[in-house]
Enzyme design. Structure first.
Site, short mmCIF file in Angstrom:
data_model
loop_
_atom_site.label_atom_id
_atom_site.label_comp_id
_atom_site.label_asym_id
_atom_site.label_seq_id
_atom_site.Cartn_x
_atom_site.Cartn_y
_atom_site.Cartn_z
N ARG A 54 -49.72 -36.88 -13.42
CA ARG A 54 -50.19 -38.27 -13.36
C ARG A 54 -50.58 -38.65 -11.93
NH1 ARG A 54 -45.91 -41.39 -15.57
NH2 ARG A 54 -45.22 -41.88 -13.47
N TYR A 107 -69.61 -57.42 -11.59
CA TYR A 107 -69.59 -56.72 -12.89
C TYR A 107 -68.74 -57.54 -13.89
CZ TYR A 107 -68.41 -52.93 -16.16
OH TYR A 107 -68.23 -52.17 -17.28
N ASP A 179 -67.83 -53.08 -4.50
CA ASP A 179 -68.24 -52.16 -5.56
C ASP A 179 -69.54 -51.51 -5.11
OD1 ASP A 179 -69.41 -51.03 -7.89
OD2 ASP A 179 -68.24 -52.38 -9.18
N LYS A 204 -71.25 -43.52 -13.77
CA LYS A 204 -72.68 -43.73 -13.61
C LYS A 204 -73.34 -42.49 -12.99
CE LYS A 204 -71.60 -47.60 -15.45
NZ LYS A 204 -71.18 -48.81 -14.77
#
Ligand SMILES: *Cc1c(COP(=O)(O)O)cnc(C)c1O
Length: 390
Positions: A54, A107, A179, A204
């Site tokens: 993790r 966003y 971002d 993306k």
């Protein structure tokens, strides 16, 4: 080394991988400690290898190293989605009673996180106009801990004067988070422009093949311990297969972006001369309001931009969109294929809503890697259908 070369060399370690060019995929949850001494070092956080998957595997660490190299960040942390990168970064810096300055063109799902989760946790959120620049000083409060930017903005593509905002924020002791998905790590060096935490949706362009969801948080050395703490407490770990695929995408990012940029600019310019089009929103066009900032701060552009159509009927819009041959109608972007969706900025904005009250429909286009003439032909036929049903 130049960026293009770094996309090829960063994060590779053939010597420790039996000569394999690509870091292998480690499928793991448990990682075995060879001795009690090592186990106890792990408990103290002093074991030099991954202790539990993790918290990372050699596969995710190779990708983190490559991403940090490209953006000239001290550290990168990969997350299970771009949204998880945004939410983990914000939670690492904000506590009850703190104030967040959030750009109005952020966003959409990040905005929902602020309105539905951060406010519930007692964090004050003020949205600001993306064109504010140094005027952000007026909105700074004693408890402002983070100024969050996204440049250009989602849907509407306003460029932000990040250096001016960062200067004010830092003077007030606040952090700047940005971002940077649109510019990718190749075209905006966020840390050189005053950003403290840079956020990416790896979904993306970096992954580039429309087959995975993933994000990354890049930080300075000073902020890394904070971001890492929150990341470890939240646990938004990506799977190893996705890390591998993202790394594979990263290797061709340079050549893909060059094509995306050129094709995007060519089609944006072509569309801006079409009679059915009112306006095109693409910072690399000289006619765009953000062009000078884009030219000053960025070294390239991706192929995502906005198009405002002249008023047309809803039936015309449906005739256009339902019958596109190459442009798919779907969320996300940055893959090899072209996309087009209708968007309605005025319904999601609060500070700048009145700037987006045009009668015509806005579209968001993503230009893929198809032949540009084929894309133009598809668009031309679509615009004819739009006009015919008028
Ligand atoms: C898509 C997107 C995100 C979220 O990324 P996911 O990987 O889909 O969670 C964040 N920021 C921007 C600008 C995006 O376009």
């Amino acid at each position: 080394m130049k960026k293009l070369t770094q996309t090829i060399t960063a994060g590779r370690d053939p010597e420790h991988n039996h000569g394999a060019v690509n870091p292998p995929v480690y499928h793991a949850s448990t990682l075995i400690f060879p001795t009690l001494h090592d186990y106890e070092a792990g408990e103290r956080g002093q074991y030099p290898h991954p202790t539990y998957a993790r918290f990372g595997t050699p596969t995710s660490q190779a990708l983190e190293e490559a991403l940090a190299t490209l953006e000239e960040a001290d550290h990168a942390i990969v997350t299970g989605s771009g949204l998880a990168a945004i939410t983990s970064a914000l939670l690492s810096a904000l506590s009850a009673g703190d104030h967040l300055l959030m750009v109005d063109s952020v966003y959409g799902p990040a905005r929902r996180f602020c309105d539905q989760e951060l406010k519930r946790l007692g964090i004050e959120v003020t949205y600001y106009d993306p064109s504010i620049g140094a005027g952000i000083a007026k909105l700074m409060q004693k408890n402002t801990k983070v100024v969050y930017c996204e440049s250009p903005g989602s849907l509407t593509f306003e460029m932000q004067d990040i250096p001016a905002i960062a200067e004010v924020a830092h003077k007030h002791g606040a952090l700047v988070m940005a971002d940077n998905t649109w510019a990718t790590p190749l075209y905006f060096q966020s840390f050189k422009h005053g950003v403290d935490v840079s956020i990416h949706s790896i979904t993306k362009y970096v992954s580039g093949h429309s087959d995975l969801v993933m994000g990354a948080i890049m930080t300075t050395k000073a902020l890394y311990p904070n971001v890492l703490r929150t990341y470890r407490n939240l646990g938004p770990t990506p799977g190893s297969d996705n890390c591998y695929l993202a790394m594979r995408g990263l290797r061709t990012l340079g050549v893909r972006m060059k094509h995306h940029m050129e094709a995007g600019i060519e089609i944006a310019r072509w569309l801006s001369h079409r009679p059915e089009v009112e306006k095109v929103f693409h910072p690399a066009l000289v006619t765009d309001d953000g062009h000078l900032l884009w030219k000053r701060d960025m070294t390239g552009a991706c192929s995502l931009f906005g198009v405002l159509l002249k008023p047309a009927s809803h039936k015309g819009l449906a005739d256009m969109l339902d019958n596109m041959e190459l442009f798919g109608m779907g969320f996300s972007w940055g893959g090899f294929e072209s996309l087009m969706i209708p968007i309605n900025p005025k319904t999601v904005r609060t500070v700048t809503a009145d700037k987006w009250t045009h009668e015509g429909q806005m579209l968001r286009l993503h230009i893929g890697l198809e032949d540009v003439d084929d894309l133009k032909a598809d668009l031309e036929a679509g615009l004819k259908r739009l006009k015919k049903s008028h």
